[in-house]
Enzyme design. Structure first.
Site, PDB file in Angstrom:
ATOM      1  N   SER A  73      -8.117  -1.288   0.674  1.00  0.00           N
ATOM      2  CA  SER A  73      -8.836  -0.131   1.026  1.00  0.00           C
ATOM      3  C   SER A  73      -8.174   0.890   1.476  1.00  0.00           C
ATOM      4  CB  SER A  73      -9.983  -0.832   2.038  1.00  0.00           C
ATOM      5  OG  SER A  73      -9.302  -1.355   2.954  1.00  0.00           O
ATOM      6  N   SER A 131      -5.431  -5.313   1.779  1.00  0.00           N
ATOM      7  CA  SER A 131      -5.617  -3.812   1.696  1.00  0.00           C
ATOM      8  C   SER A 131      -4.280  -3.333   2.275  1.00  0.00           C
ATOM      9  CB  SER A 131      -6.694  -3.508   2.383  1.00  0.00           C
ATOM     10  OG  SER A 131      -7.919  -3.996   2.130  1.00  0.00           O
ATOM     11  N   LYS A 145      -5.493   5.167   9.043  1.00  0.00           N
ATOM     12  CA  LYS A 145      -6.525   4.774   8.279  1.00  0.00           C
ATOM     13  C   LYS A 145      -7.558   5.218   9.161  1.00  0.00           C
ATOM     14  CE  LYS A 145      -8.474   0.871   5.588  1.00  0.00           C
ATOM     15  NZ  LYS A 145      -8.093  -0.495   5.112  1.00  0.00           N
TER      16      LYS A 145
END
Length: 599
Positions: free
Chosen positions: A145, A169, A71
């Protein structure tokens, strides 16, 4: 693309790391970088990395030749970290600790993935780099996310990926893309080199096709890190899970009044099916009131913890608020509404709620919850971005505030072609115990891997560790056996029966004199060939072993026993002087047969 399949292909010479890397980059070139990726490692660099892996070290590198993604709030040396906000971008001088560990284990980084800006959201739409959608339907959100990290795994671009998880997330995107989402205990994986959202709560999470892959990644990534002030290592007995080795366990299901799906028509039945499947695996459902857990969840976004998000980027937001996603800016700016007094009062509320939730863990070993109540289209999120985001966190927001571990797993497909998912949630440091059960449940509820048509049954299963995490195996032969007068000394310490078996043949067995209650003694005689003595093997939380041993009277002692299959465990032995005048009962093969002979 699961790790076991790639390693098998490498071992048989069917593929090489270079071929795998070339195939991935060909796909990225054909499909485009965005919206899955924010940046990728140059093809030549990834290929050089693959070629540089020493073939002779395959067995020494647990992630040899395995492609992965991270990420874009996780630093990689020489690459930009944007947190999905171009104005925030900076060039990382060194990699996050977790990235370094994975690369040292042989993994090959492909790139950095798209995300909700500053990891604020569970939707995957709050980004200027294009909106990721579910791999099953482009109209629907991917979840956030950690949006791009989940999609990269589900679409077969990488074998595993890293996300982060503060409010869910690392779990919600797993549900929407039919993959495993592991949220370890806070601090188990270092957050050094990770852009913080809520620094006291943040976790690095793992997305993978199978629980086995997630467990392997965790075994590499989970290491204490002096550079991270929030890094933790379990102490003796932390997360002890003796139930993981037993044939039965207890799992919590919310009372009907606290189970919420916000009007969804399909997910309630799929959740019921998951409960039934876990019962079939040996679980006993225990209803509990989810209310105090939901009250904890409300504190995360409707309390001063949002100020932590402001603390993470306070300097930046002051100068660049207009360059942020409007919804993210609105949420983070809300920190101005909370005072230090509010923070302390919320902290007091949290401690009160912790006390209210604690008794639940006296009755269950884990929870089984829906990962999210429902899903939404991208259009629906745009209509009510904050309200519908909150719905997605209904079953996830409380987990980090209460210092729990969680594994999200696929739980079947809905009639509309979208996936459903459930989560196993346990106490701190229980993730290694949850994963094997998650694997069994996954195999009972799902058929394919990620967004592919590859069969889950073709992927290897994950076996429970022996002994279970935080436990020691203890063999008992007499008064501590099930139903015998001292068995309470095991059960009151949380011990669980693992199996009944026999020792190797080299043991003689005696009924000792003058013991209350009556006790036997076990003596190993090298070269002796007896019938083997019946024992029960118990898993005992390691932090209770000291008090257990302290209660062992002479002439008994705790030593090492060899079982009939060659396994070595701790167990009861007797000092040689204890056999003086004792009755040899070896030929009976066990204490219960001896007691029966007295009737």
């Amino acid at each position: 693309m699961n790790i076991a399949a790639l390693h098998a292909a490498y071992a048989m010479g069917h593929e090489s790391p270079e071929q795998v890397v070339l195939a991935i980059y060909s796909r990225i070139e054909a499909e485009g970088v965005q919206p899955v990726w924010i940046s990728i490692v140059p093809r030549e660099k990834a290929l050089a990395r693959a070629k540089a892996l020493p073939a002779e070290d395959k067995s020494k590198l647990p992630l040899y030749g395995i492609p992965f993604a991270v990420k874009d709030n996780i630093d990689v040396a020489g690459m930009a970290t944007t947190a999905a906000c171009p104005a925030y971008s900076y060039l990382a001088a060194e990699s996050a600790t977790v990235v370094t560990l994975l690369q040292q284990a042989g993994a090959i980084l492909i790139g950095k993935t798209n995300m909700d800006q500053f990891a604020t959201g569970l939707v995957g739409t709050r980004t200027p780099y294009g909106i990721c959608s579910s791999v099953f339907d482009k109209r629907y959100i991917s979840g956030g996310s950690s949006a791009g990290s989940a999609v990269a795994v589900a679409s077969g671009l990488v074998s595993f990926s890293l996300g982060t998880d503060t409010a869910g997330s690392g779990r919600v995107p797993a549900m929407f893309n039919n993959i495993i989402g592991l949220k370890p205990t806070r601090g188990v994986v270092s957050t050094n080199g990770v852009v913080p959202a809520c620094r006291t709560l943040d976790c690095v999470s793992v997305f993978a096709e199978t629980a086995l892959d997630a467990a392997l990644v965790l075994s590499v990534a989970g290491a204490y890190d002096e550079k991270d002030p929030y890094s933790r290592a379990p102490e003796t007995g932390d997360g002890a899970s003796p139930w993981a080795a037993a044939t039965s366990f207890r799992f919590g299901v919310p009372a009907a009044a606290t189970l919420e799906f916000y009007g969804d028509h399909f997910n309630p039945q799929l959740y019921k099916t998951a409960v039934e499947a876990l019962i079939a695996l040996g679980g006993t459902p225990v209803e509990f009131d989810l209310t105090p857990f939901l009250q904890v969840a409300q504190l995360l976004y409707r309390g001063p913890w949002v100020a932590e998000r402001y603390a993470a980027i306070s300097t930046f937001i002051g100068a660049h608020k207009d360059e942020m996603d409007p919804t993210v800016a609105k949420i983070v700016s809300g920190a101005a509404n909370y005072s230090a007094v509010d923070t302390f009062e919320a902290s007091y509320s949290l401690e009160t709620l912790k006390r209210a939730t604690k008794p639940v863990w006296n009755t269950i070993n884990m929870m089984l919850l829906p990962t999210a109540p429902k899903t939404f289209t991208i259009e629906e999120i745009a209509e009510k971005p904050i309200e519908r985001n909150s719905i997605l966190g209904h079953y996830t927001n409380f987990v980090n505030l209460l210092d729990l571990a969680a594994v999200a797993l696929p739980a079947g497909m809905r009639p509309d072609g979208l996936p459903f998912g459930v989560s196993l949630i346990g106490q701190a440091f229980s993730e290694t115990a949850l994963l094997p059960i998650a694997d069994k449940l996954h195999r009972n509820l799902a058929k394919t891997l990620g967004g592919s048509n590859r069969s889950l049954t073709d992927a290897p299963a994950l076996a429970a560790s022996q002994p279970p995490h935080g436990c020691l195996l203890m063999a008992v032969v007499g008064a501590h056996l099930s139903g015998q007068p001292l068995n309470w000394q095991l059960t009151q310490r949380g011990g669980r029966l693992v199996r009944t078996c026999r020792t190797s043949p080299q043991y003689m067995f005696y009924a000792l004199k003058n013991t209350t209650p009556p006790k036997p003694g076990l003596v190993r005689i090298p070269g002796f060939q007896g019938p083997g003595i019946e024992v029960e093997v118990w898993a005992l939380p390691a932090n209770t072993v000291g008090t257990f041993v302290e209660g062992v009277p002479q002439p008994l002692s705790i030593g090492t026993l060899q079982l009939e299959d060659g396994t070595l465990v701790k167990g009861f032995l007797v000092e040689p002087t204890g056999t003086e005048g004792a009755l040899d009962i070896t030929e009976l093969g066990g204490w219960r047969r001896y007691l029966q002979s007295l009737k």
